[in-house]
Design an enzyme around this catalytic site. Sequence first.
Site, PDB file in Angstrom:
ATOM      1  N   CYS A 138       0.828  -1.203   0.000  1.00 31.16           N
ATOM      2  CA  CYS A 138       0.000   0.000   0.000  1.00 31.16           C
ATOM      3  C   CYS A 138       0.859   1.250   0.000  1.00 31.16           C
ATOM      4  CB  CYS A 138      -0.915  -0.021   1.218  1.00 31.16           C
ATOM      5  SG  CYS A 138      -1.865   1.481   1.433  1.00 31.16           S
ATOM      6  N   ASP A 215      11.403 -15.031   5.198  1.00 27.59           N
ATOM      7  CA  ASP A 215      12.862 -14.838   5.238  1.00 27.59           C
ATOM      8  C   ASP A 215      13.486 -15.028   6.614  1.00 27.59           C
ATOM      9  OD1 ASP A 215      12.694 -14.182   2.596  1.00 27.59           O
ATOM     10  OD2 ASP A 215      12.785 -12.026   2.903  1.00 27.59           O
ATOM     11  N   ARG A 259      16.606 -11.151   0.789  1.00 30.37           N
ATOM     12  CA  ARG A 259      17.259  -9.952   0.249  1.00 30.37           C
ATOM     13  C   ARG A 259      18.401  -9.453   1.145  1.00 30.37           C
ATOM     14  NH1 ARG A 259      11.914  -6.722  -0.809  1.00 30.37           N
ATOM     15  NH2 ARG A 259      11.328  -8.284   0.712  1.00 30.37           N
TER      16      ARG A 259
HETATM   17  P1  ATP Z   1       8.037  -8.895   3.025  1.00 26.83           P
HETATM   18  O1  ATP Z   1       8.764  -9.561   4.134  1.00 26.83           O
HETATM   19  O2  ATP Z   1       7.369  -9.822   2.135  1.00 26.83           O
HETATM   20  O3  ATP Z   1       8.860  -7.885   2.291  1.00 26.83           O
HETATM   21  P2  ATP Z   1       6.871  -6.634   4.263  1.00 26.83           P
HETATM   22  O4  ATP Z   1       5.852  -6.464   5.300  1.00 26.83           O
HETATM   23  O5  ATP Z   1       8.268  -6.244   4.646  1.00 26.83           O
HETATM   24  O6  ATP Z   1       6.845  -8.099   3.766  1.00 26.83           O
HETATM   25  P3  ATP Z   1       6.651  -4.382   2.448  1.00 26.83           P
HETATM   26  O7  ATP Z   1       6.194  -4.343   1.052  1.00 26.83           O
HETATM   27  O8  ATP Z   1       8.019  -3.908   2.760  1.00 26.83           O
HETATM   28  O9  ATP Z   1       6.403  -5.860   2.949  1.00 26.83           O
HETATM   29  O10 ATP Z   1       5.643  -3.514   3.342  1.00 26.83           O
HETATM   30  C1  ATP Z   1       4.255  -3.744   3.297  1.00 26.83           C
HETATM   31  C2  ATP Z   1       3.502  -2.439   3.432  1.00 26.83           C
HETATM   32  O11 ATP Z   1       3.800  -1.818   4.700  1.00 26.83           O
HETATM   33  C3  ATP Z   1       3.846  -1.386   2.399  1.00 26.83           C
HETATM   34  O12 ATP Z   1       3.169  -1.580   1.193  1.00 26.83           O
HETATM   35  C4  ATP Z   1       3.408  -0.105   3.107  1.00 26.83           C
HETATM   36  O13 ATP Z   1       2.030   0.072   3.012  1.00 26.83           O
HETATM   37  C5  ATP Z   1       3.756  -0.404   4.566  1.00 26.83           C
HETATM   38  N1  ATP Z   1       5.077   0.193   4.854  1.00 26.83           N
HETATM   39  C6  ATP Z   1       6.302  -0.313   4.600  1.00 26.83           C
HETATM   40  N2  ATP Z   1       7.272   0.535   4.972  1.00 26.83           N
HETATM   41  C7  ATP Z   1       6.646   1.623   5.467  1.00 26.83           C
HETATM   42  C8  ATP Z   1       7.072   2.869   6.010  1.00 26.83           C
HETATM   43  N3  ATP Z   1       8.364   3.170   6.112  1.00 26.83           N
HETATM   44  N4  ATP Z   1       6.125   3.732   6.438  1.00 26.83           N
HETATM   45  C9  ATP Z   1       4.823   3.453   6.338  1.00 26.83           C
HETATM   46  N5  ATP Z   1       4.361   2.308   5.819  1.00 26.83           N
HETATM   47  C10 ATP Z   1       5.239   1.401   5.386  1.00 26.83           C
END
Ligand code: ATP
Length: 429
Positions: A138, A215, A259
Site C-alpha cells: 500500500c 525470510d 534480500r
Molecule cells: P516482506 O517480508 O514480504 O517484504 P513486508 O511487510 O516487509 O513483507 P513491504 O512491502 O516492505 O512488505 O511492506 C508492506 C507495506 O507496509 C507497504 O506496502 C506499506 O504500506 C507499509 N510500509 C512499509 N514501509 C513503510 C514505512 N516506512 N512507512 C509506512 N508504511 C510502510
Amino acid sequence: PPKVAVMTSGGDSAGMNAAVRSVVKMAIFRGCQAYVIREGWEGLVRGNEEEQGEQSAAGVEQVKHGSNAAAAAAVAAAAEASSSTGFVPTYGEGELLKEGVSEAEELGLKGRYIVRVGWDDVRGWLDQGGTLIGTARCAAFRQQDGRLRAAHNLIKHGIDALAVCGGDGSLTGADRLRAEWPELVEKLQASQLISEAQAKRYAHLKIVGLVGSIDNDLAGTDLTIGAPTALSRICEAVDSISSTAASHSRAFVIEVMGRHCGWLALMAGLATGADYCFIPEQPPKGKWEDELCEVLQKHRQVGKRKTIVIVAEGAIDRELNDIKADDIKVVLSDRLGLDTRVTTLGHTQRGGRPVAADRILATLQGVEAVNALLEAKPSTPSYVITIRENKITRAPLMEAVAQTQLVAKRISEKDFDGALALRDPEFDE
Ligand code: ATP
C-alpha cells in the site's frame, strides 16, 4: 466489549491464517469482538464504503422488512451468543472468507475491508496456506494522509486494538502509525472527523506486531511465521534436484529468497548438505570465484558426484557487487568444467500448506498478541511478539524494527560482522 482487529500485510507467508485464527479466537475467548481488516494497510486506508450495523445480516434484513424490533434483537442476541458476526449464517457456516478474497467480494464484501468475524469464520484456517483475508502493498500508507485515513477508519469502527501480521515493512508501518498516533488524533479532531469523546477514548493506539515473513529476517526473534514452511519447501526442491545432479554428475546453482537475510539459504544448505552457500551477511573473504572453486574442487576430488550451491537472492561480495546464480554458473562451467544448471525456486518457496512448526508458532503468538493488546497501557511500549529460546516473548516493536533496519545499513556499510551480530537476539546483552 473491546474490539480487536487483525490484518495481514506485505508478502504472504504460510501460517498467516493460523495467526489470524488464533487472534480471532483468543479475542472472542477473552470477551472481545473480533474484526479482520482485509488487504493489509490498503484495506485499513480504504475502510468500508458502506457502513454496516452491529446487528447480524439476518437481523438487519428483518429490520429492513419491517418486522418488529424484538425479532431483530433476538437475532442479534443469538448472533452474540454464538459469538458469530451475523452475516456468517447468511452464507453458510464458516464459508464467508474461506474461499479467499475474490470469492468474499462476490459474497458481498466488495468495498468493505473492515469486517466483524466470529468463531466459525476462521474454522479450518489452521492448515491453509497464504492469507485468506488478503494482503497488499500500500503506497498510500507510506504518506501521512493515508495513515490519517487509516486512523480515522479505526476510530470510526471503534477498534480498540490492532494486531498486524507482516514483515519488517509492515511492522515499520505499524511503528509509524503508533508514533504518529497522537498527531493523527489531533488532526482528526481538529477537522471534526471525530468527536472530543472519541479523541479521548482512542488517545492511545494499542497495536501489536506478529512477524509473518518467509525470510526469518526480523532481528530479536529466533523464528518468523512462514520461515519453517519456506525452508521445508526449499529442502524438498533441493532434494529433488540432488537426485538428478548425482545421476548426471552435474552442478546445480539454486537461488532462494532472502534480500538482506541469508537464513533460508544457510539453513537449506545445512539441511541438504550443500557444498557452498552465498548469503548477504557474510560474503566470502577473498575473491569469491577462487574460494568457491577451491571448495568445490576438493569435494569432487574426494568423490562427490554432485555439486549443490545455494545462493540467496541478495548475495553480494565484499564490494557490495551482486553475486547472481548465472555468474556462479559461468564460473563452475568455465573453471571447473562442470555441467551446470541454474534453478530459481521463486514463489514455490512461499509455501502453501504450513508445516506444523508454523501452525504452532502462529497459534501461540496469536494468543500472546491478544494478551499483549489487552494488557497495553499508555505507559507500555507497543510490542512485537517474538520467540526466543523456545519461549513466546514480547519485544518493543520500535527496537525490533530499528535493529532490523540496522542490519541492512551495516551490510551497505560493508560491516558484515556487525550485521551478523545484530541478528543475534542476545545482542543487547
Ligand atoms: P516482506 O517480508 O514480504 O517484504 P513486508 O511487510 O516487509 O513483507 P513491504 O512491502 O516492505 O512488505 O511492506 C508492506 C507495506 O507496509 C507497504 O506496502 C506499506 O504500506 C507499509 N510500509 C512499509 N514501509 C513503510 C514505512 N516506512 N512507512 C509506512 N508504511 C510502510
